[in-house]
Design an enzyme around this catalytic site. Structure first.
Site, short mmCIF file in Angstrom:
data_model
loop_
_atom_site.label_atom_id
_atom_site.label_comp_id
_atom_site.label_asym_id
_atom_site.label_seq_id
_atom_site.Cartn_x
_atom_site.Cartn_y
_atom_site.Cartn_z
N ASP A 1 32.21 5.80 -5.24
CA ASP A 1 31.66 5.24 -4.01
C ASP A 1 30.87 3.98 -4.37
OD1 ASP A 1 29.30 6.15 -5.09
OD2 ASP A 1 28.94 7.69 -3.59
N ASP B 1 35.19 14.77 -0.16
CA ASP B 1 34.30 15.05 -1.29
C ASP B 1 33.01 15.64 -0.75
OD1 ASP B 1 31.71 13.03 -1.76
OD2 ASP B 1 33.22 12.24 -0.39
#
Length: 372
Positions: free
Chosen positions: A94, A267
């Site tokens: 990310d 996730d």
């Protein structure tokens, strides 16, 4: 992006649930798929081979945290994340955008960048769209994320629009900054639970032609039914031929409901974080292993799940480990929870291929709700 290709194999006949294949430089991910979170290049307490043994295909790591410690330059010097953490499958990083939300008290933001005060030593750390891409190129993940602004779900409309517009501008800057062609850069659709804001975000991002799109800004305090209704109108805005990634969402019921609405990738820290605290996700619902009722229970945790903590030890022994603060307890239940999540998405994928998603949902949510 010749290194990447998404195959849509089948869409369920009665829902929007999709079964696909996401081709990356480090392997194929069969979707829908769940990615365990390895924030600091480690899924806490678990070896890479253990993750593979229970069906993990792709893992996630965090740009902000790795940039602070050990530093992206060190990871690059060590051969990138794959070599550094000894994981040869796909990795997603990310951008650090979620830390704009989670570390709001330590950040200052303008249209150019975010400035963090390190949660480790208080030093200042600047993160711009260009720097977020550079760091992720040094880390070397297969899938990387645009820097975005993730606002709380209940901010005033004008603040939400500012966040959406900033996210779009930053996405264009990320795309322009990208130099490597062996990393898939995903745009992130923001907008809270407001349909017009989600439309505004998608309309700004889709012309940038990213190879995949993420849905951010959910599971940040809104009610589950509001998240589901947001997905109802958001996923149809996204390209059918590209993967859709719902960021940070992880209750088993949320995975089922989101997959039904057309999401491919997930996730969440929940399976490992809860596992470290004695909370197991099982085929019959949640189990708190600290409860006294397990003290003399000789039964295994969940014979339906193929992992040591699921089948090889009694609930009494597992409870003993947690009550005694033995590290084996968190290891076994973290691995069990990951195995449970992988079986859940694997079984749901098969249900999609068989056009049996509604039946799957009814059975599993009935089991899950009965545990509360």
């Amino acid at each position: 992006m010749s290194h990447f290709h998404f195959e849509l194999l089948h869409t369920d006949s009665k829902t929007s649930a999709r079964a696909g294949r996401w081709h990356t430089p480090h392997g194929i991910v069969d979707t829908p798929a769940f990615m365990p979170v390895g924030t600091l290049a480690s899924v806490k307490g678990l070896l890479p081979e253990q993750l593979k043994q229970v069906g993990t295909q792709q893992v996630l790591a965090n740009t902000y945290h790795l940039a602070l410690r050990p530093g992206a330059d060190i990871v690059a010097e060590m051969g990138g994340l794959h070599e550094f953490m000894n994981w040869d499958g796909p990795i997603l990083t990310d951008s650090g955008g979620f830390q704009v939300f989670s570390l709001a008290q330590l950040t200052k933001m303008n249209d150019q960048q975010v400035v963090f005060r390190s949660h480790i030593d208080g030093s200042l750390f600047e993160l711009s769209p260009e720097k977020a891409v550079k760091i992720q190129e040094q880390l070397g993940a297969d899938c990387i994320m645009c820097l975005d602004e993730c606002p709380p779900h209940d901010v005033p409309p004008e603040k939400m629009q500012d966040a959406v517009d900033r996210t779009t501008k930053w996405a264009a800057r990320c795309r322009d900054a990208q130099k490597r062609d062996d990393q898939a850069l995903f745009g992130i659709v923001q907008g809270g639970t407001d349909q017009k804001m989600r439309e505004r975000s998608a309309e700004g991002l889709l012309p940038l032609e990213f190879p995949g799109y993420a849905i951010g800004g959910l599971s940040v305090g809104e009610k589950p039914e509001d998240m589901y209704s947001t997905l109802d109108f958001t996923t149809p805005m996204l390209p059918v031929e590209k993967p859709r990634y719902l960021m940070g969402v992880g209750r088993p019921s949320d995975l089922i409901e989101s997959i039904i609405r057309g999401v491919d990738l997930f996730d969440c820290v929940m399976p490992t974080r809860n596992g470290r605290n004695g909370m197991a996700f099982t085929s019959q619902g949640r189990v708190n292993l600290r409860n006294q009722k397990h003290a003399r229970d000789p039964s295994p945790l969940d014979p339906e799940i193929d992992s040591p903590g699921s089948r090889d030890y009694s609930r009494a022994y597992l409870r003993h480990l947690f009550m005694s603060r033995e590290m084996l307890g968190p290891i076994l239940i973290s691995l069990h929870n990951i195995a449970f999540y992988q079986k859940l998405v694997r079984d749901l994928r098969q249900a999609i291929l068989n056009d049996q998603v509604e039946e799957f949902r009814a059975v599993h949510l009935a089991r899950w709700n009965a545990s509360f």
